[in-house]
Design a protein around this motif. Sequence first.
Motif, PDB file in Angstrom:
ATOM      1  N   GLN A 109      16.537   1.917  -6.269  1.00  0.00           N
ATOM      2  CA  GLN A 109      15.504   1.471  -5.346  1.00  0.00           C
ATOM      3  C   GLN A 109      14.274   1.072  -6.152  1.00  0.00           C
ATOM      4  O   GLN A 109      14.019   1.619  -7.223  1.00  0.00           O
ATOM      5  N   LEU A 110      13.530   0.135  -5.604  1.00  0.00           N
ATOM      6  CA  LEU A 110      12.232  -0.249  -6.166  1.00  0.00           C
ATOM      7  C   LEU A 110      11.144   0.314  -5.277  1.00  0.00           C
ATOM      8  O   LEU A 110      11.250   0.264  -4.049  1.00  0.00           O
ATOM      9  N   VAL A 111      10.071   0.812  -5.874  1.00  0.00           N
ATOM     10  CA  VAL A 111       8.914   1.274  -5.127  1.00  0.00           C
ATOM     11  C   VAL A 111       8.069   0.049  -4.795  1.00  0.00           C
ATOM     12  O   VAL A 111       7.692  -0.717  -5.689  1.00  0.00           O
ATOM     13  N   VAL A 112       7.797  -0.151  -3.506  1.00  0.00           N
ATOM     14  CA  VAL A 112       6.983  -1.280  -3.067  1.00  0.00           C
ATOM     15  C   VAL A 112       5.915  -0.763  -2.096  1.00  0.00           C
ATOM     16  O   VAL A 112       6.097   0.273  -1.466  1.00  0.00           O
ATOM     17  N   ALA A 113       4.802  -1.497  -2.009  1.00  0.00           N
ATOM     18  CA  ALA A 113       3.696  -1.051  -1.155  1.00  0.00           C
ATOM     19  C   ALA A 113       3.176  -2.182  -0.286  1.00  0.00           C
ATOM     20  O   ALA A 113       3.112  -3.336  -0.712  1.00  0.00           O
ATOM     21  N   VAL A 114       2.784  -1.807   0.921  1.00  0.00           N
ATOM     22  CA  VAL A 114       2.088  -2.701   1.831  1.00  0.00           C
ATOM     23  C   VAL A 114       0.736  -2.048   2.100  1.00  0.00           C
ATOM     24  O   VAL A 114       0.671  -0.864   2.418  1.00  0.00           O
ATOM     25  N   VAL A 115      -0.326  -2.832   1.946  1.00  0.00           N
ATOM     26  CA  VAL A 115      -1.668  -2.287   2.132  1.00  0.00           C
ATOM     27  C   VAL A 115      -2.453  -3.104   3.149  1.00  0.00           C
ATOM     28  O   VAL A 115      -2.227  -4.304   3.307  1.00  0.00           O
ATOM     29  N   VAL A 116      -3.370  -2.413   3.812  1.00  0.00           N
ATOM     30  CA  VAL A 116      -4.321  -3.047   4.713  1.00  0.00           C
ATOM     31  C   VAL A 116      -5.684  -2.863   4.057  1.00  0.00           C
ATOM     32  O   VAL A 116      -6.046  -1.756   3.665  1.00  0.00           O
ATOM     33  N   SER A 117      -6.431  -3.961   3.931  1.00  0.00           N
ATOM     34  CA  SER A 117      -7.710  -3.947   3.224  1.00  0.00           C
ATOM     35  C   SER A 117      -8.860  -4.318   4.148  1.00  0.00           C
ATOM     36  O   SER A 117      -8.693  -5.104   5.081  1.00  0.00           O
ATOM     37  N   ASN A 118     -10.044  -3.748   3.846  1.00  0.00           N
ATOM     38  CA  ASN A 118     -11.273  -4.148   4.544  1.00  0.00           C
ATOM     39  C   ASN A 118     -11.580  -5.614   4.293  1.00  0.00           C
ATOM     40  O   ASN A 118     -12.101  -6.302   5.163  1.00  0.00           O
ATOM     41  N   ASP A 119     -11.261  -6.063   3.093  1.00  0.00           N
ATOM     42  CA  ASP A 119     -11.584  -7.438   2.692  1.00  0.00           C
ATOM     43  C   ASP A 119     -10.401  -8.026   1.916  1.00  0.00           C
ATOM     44  O   ASP A 119     -10.407  -8.049   0.687  1.00  0.00           O
ATOM     45  N   PRO A 120      -9.390  -8.506   2.632  1.00  0.00           N
ATOM     46  CA  PRO A 120      -8.183  -9.000   1.960  1.00  0.00           C
ATOM     47  C   PRO A 120      -8.439 -10.128   0.967  1.00  0.00           C
ATOM     48  O   PRO A 120      -7.733 -10.247  -0.029  1.00  0.00           O
ATOM     49  N   GLN A 121      -9.461 -10.940   1.217  1.00  0.00           N
ATOM     50  CA  GLN A 121      -9.730 -12.079   0.341  1.00  0.00           C
ATOM     51  C   GLN A 121     -10.199 -11.635  -1.045  1.00  0.00           C
ATOM     52  O   GLN A 121      -9.899 -12.293  -2.041  1.00  0.00           O
ATOM     53  N   SER A 122     -10.924 -10.523  -1.113  1.00  0.00           N
ATOM     54  CA  SER A 122     -11.446 -10.097  -2.414  1.00  0.00           C
ATOM     55  C   SER A 122     -10.664  -8.933  -3.024  1.00  0.00           C
ATOM     56  O   SER A 122     -10.997  -8.490  -4.121  1.00  0.00           O
ATOM     57  N   LEU A 123      -9.635  -8.453  -2.323  1.00  0.00           N
ATOM     58  CA  LEU A 123      -8.836  -7.350  -2.870  1.00  0.00           C
ATOM     59  C   LEU A 123      -8.148  -7.811  -4.151  1.00  0.00           C
ATOM     60  O   LEU A 123      -7.434  -8.802  -4.163  1.00  0.00           O
ATOM     61  N   ASN A 124      -8.353  -7.073  -5.217  1.00  0.00           N
ATOM     62  CA  ASN A 124      -7.764  -7.400  -6.515  1.00  0.00           C
ATOM     63  C   ASN A 124      -6.543  -6.508  -6.730  1.00  0.00           C
ATOM     64  O   ASN A 124      -6.683  -5.316  -7.032  1.00  0.00           O
ATOM     65  N   LEU A 125      -5.358  -7.078  -6.563  1.00  0.00           N
ATOM     66  CA  LEU A 125      -4.124  -6.296  -6.698  1.00  0.00           C
ATOM     67  C   LEU A 125      -3.897  -5.812  -8.127  1.00  0.00           C
ATOM     68  O   LEU A 125      -3.283  -4.765  -8.333  1.00  0.00           O
ATOM     69  N   VAL A 126      -4.389  -6.530  -9.108  1.00  0.00           N
ATOM     70  CA  VAL A 126      -4.262  -6.080 -10.499  1.00  0.00           C
ATOM     71  C   VAL A 126      -5.057  -4.792 -10.682  1.00  0.00           C
ATOM     72  O   VAL A 126      -4.573  -3.821 -11.276  1.00  0.00           O
ATOM     73  N   GLU A 127      -6.272  -4.745 -10.145  1.00  0.00           N
ATOM     74  CA  GLU A 127      -7.082  -3.530 -10.235  1.00  0.00           C
ATOM     75  C   GLU A 127      -6.455  -2.388  -9.442  1.00  0.00           C
ATOM     76  O   GLU A 127      -6.498  -1.241  -9.868  1.00  0.00           O
ATOM     77  N   LEU A 128      -5.885  -2.711  -8.283  1.00  0.00           N
ATOM     78  CA  LEU A 128      -5.214  -1.685  -7.482  1.00  0.00           C
ATOM     79  C   LEU A 128      -4.033  -1.107  -8.254  1.00  0.00           C
ATOM     80  O   LEU A 128      -3.829   0.107  -8.289  1.00  0.00           O
ATOM     81  N   GLN A 129      -3.262  -1.957  -8.907  1.00  0.00           N
ATOM     82  CA  GLN A 129      -2.130  -1.491  -9.698  1.00  0.00           C
ATOM     83  C   GLN A 129      -2.610  -0.645 -10.886  1.00  0.00           C
ATOM     84  O   GLN A 129      -1.999   0.374 -11.201  1.00  0.00           O
ATOM     85  N   GLN A 130      -3.698  -1.044 -11.525  1.00  0.00           N
ATOM     86  CA  GLN A 130      -4.259  -0.250 -12.624  1.00  0.00           C
ATOM     87  C   GLN A 130      -4.717   1.118 -12.125  1.00  0.00           C
ATOM     88  O   GLN A 130      -4.505   2.134 -12.793  1.00  0.00           O
ATOM     89  N   HIS A 131      -5.329   1.141 -10.943  1.00  0.00           N
ATOM     90  CA  HIS A 131      -5.736   2.407 -10.322  1.00  0.00           C
ATOM     91  C   HIS A 131      -4.514   3.308 -10.128  1.00  0.00           C
ATOM     92  O   HIS A 131      -4.552   4.497 -10.443  1.00  0.00           O
ATOM     93  N   ALA A 132      -3.432   2.725  -9.617  1.00  0.00           N
ATOM     94  CA  ALA A 132      -2.203   3.495  -9.406  1.00  0.00           C
ATOM     95  C   ALA A 132      -1.666   4.031 -10.732  1.00  0.00           C
ATOM     96  O   ALA A 132      -1.259   5.200 -10.825  1.00  0.00           O
ATOM     97  N   ARG A 133      -1.692   3.219 -11.774  1.00  0.00           N
ATOM     98  CA  ARG A 133      -1.206   3.650 -13.097  1.00  0.00           C
ATOM     99  C   ARG A 133      -2.037   4.787 -13.682  1.00  0.00           C
ATOM    100  O   ARG A 133      -1.526   5.616 -14.416  1.00  0.00           O
ATOM    101  N   GLN A 134      -3.314   4.817 -13.358  1.00  0.00           N
ATOM    102  CA  GLN A 134      -4.181   5.889 -13.862  1.00  0.00           C
ATOM    103  C   GLN A 134      -3.870   7.231 -13.216  1.00  0.00           C
ATOM    104  O   GLN A 134      -4.142   8.276 -13.801  1.00  0.00           O
ATOM    105  N   HIS A 135      -3.322   7.201 -12.014  1.00  0.00           N
ATOM    106  CA  HIS A 135      -3.138   8.434 -11.246  1.00  0.00           C
ATOM    107  C   HIS A 135      -1.684   8.828 -11.002  1.00  0.00           C
ATOM    108  O   HIS A 135      -1.437   9.903 -10.449  1.00  0.00           O
ATOM    109  N   LEU A 136      -0.750   7.969 -11.397  1.00  0.00           N
ATOM    110  CA  LEU A 136       0.661   8.219 -11.114  1.00  0.00           C
ATOM    111  C   LEU A 136       1.509   7.977 -12.352  1.00  0.00           C
ATOM    112  O   LEU A 136       1.144   7.179 -13.216  1.00  0.00           O
ATOM    113  N   ALA A 137       2.645   8.636 -12.402  1.00  0.00           N
ATOM    114  CA  ALA A 137       3.633   8.329 -13.443  1.00  0.00           C
ATOM    115  C   ALA A 137       4.083   6.879 -13.258  1.00  0.00           C
ATOM    116  O   ALA A 137       4.104   6.361 -12.132  1.00  0.00           O
TER     117      ALA A 137
END
Length: 169
Positions: A109-137
């Motif tokens: 299985q692949l881990v995949v995510a769906v997110v709802v954002s306050n501001d979808p136009q400015s949401l930076n998925l690269v930064e979100l992924q980096q945030h996840a890497r900082q806190h998760l294996a």
Amino acid sequence: TEVRIVNQQGEEAPPDEWGEVIVRSPMVMNGYYNHPTATAQAIQDGWLRTGDIGYLDPHGDLWIVQRRSDLIITGGENVYPVEVETVLNQFPDIIESVVVGLDDAEWGQLVVAVVVSNDPQSLNLVELQQHARQHLAGYKVPRRWLVVDALPYNASAKVDRNAVKELFQ
């Protein structure tokens, strides 16, 4: 009523360790009507396997985390969606998220995510992924992402995980 938390090998888990909730009581069902195979899977040595993932805290209080069927197994590793969702929801501008596993020939299985954002136009998925890497294996970090206006909910006001999986089709 007796309550235990067991790991995948059926061994009792120590306090605060997640595992499957099993219960035993005179009030627990005897089995499924005309379904001996399902009964044998659900009731083992008198203990009902609830299908819930939870833990007992040091005081003996039971905490339910999620359904076992929501567990993602990727590359032989267990990923509890609620753990990943908690990290994603801590990111600025994320209102809510849901994490599911998609079938994959190589990883199971692949881990995949769906997110709802306050501001979808400015949401930076690269930064979100980096945030996840900082806190998760690494194996817990979503491999694919979708940003949506709202998550699909079922009649019980719970996220419809099957509908989320269909979003990736």
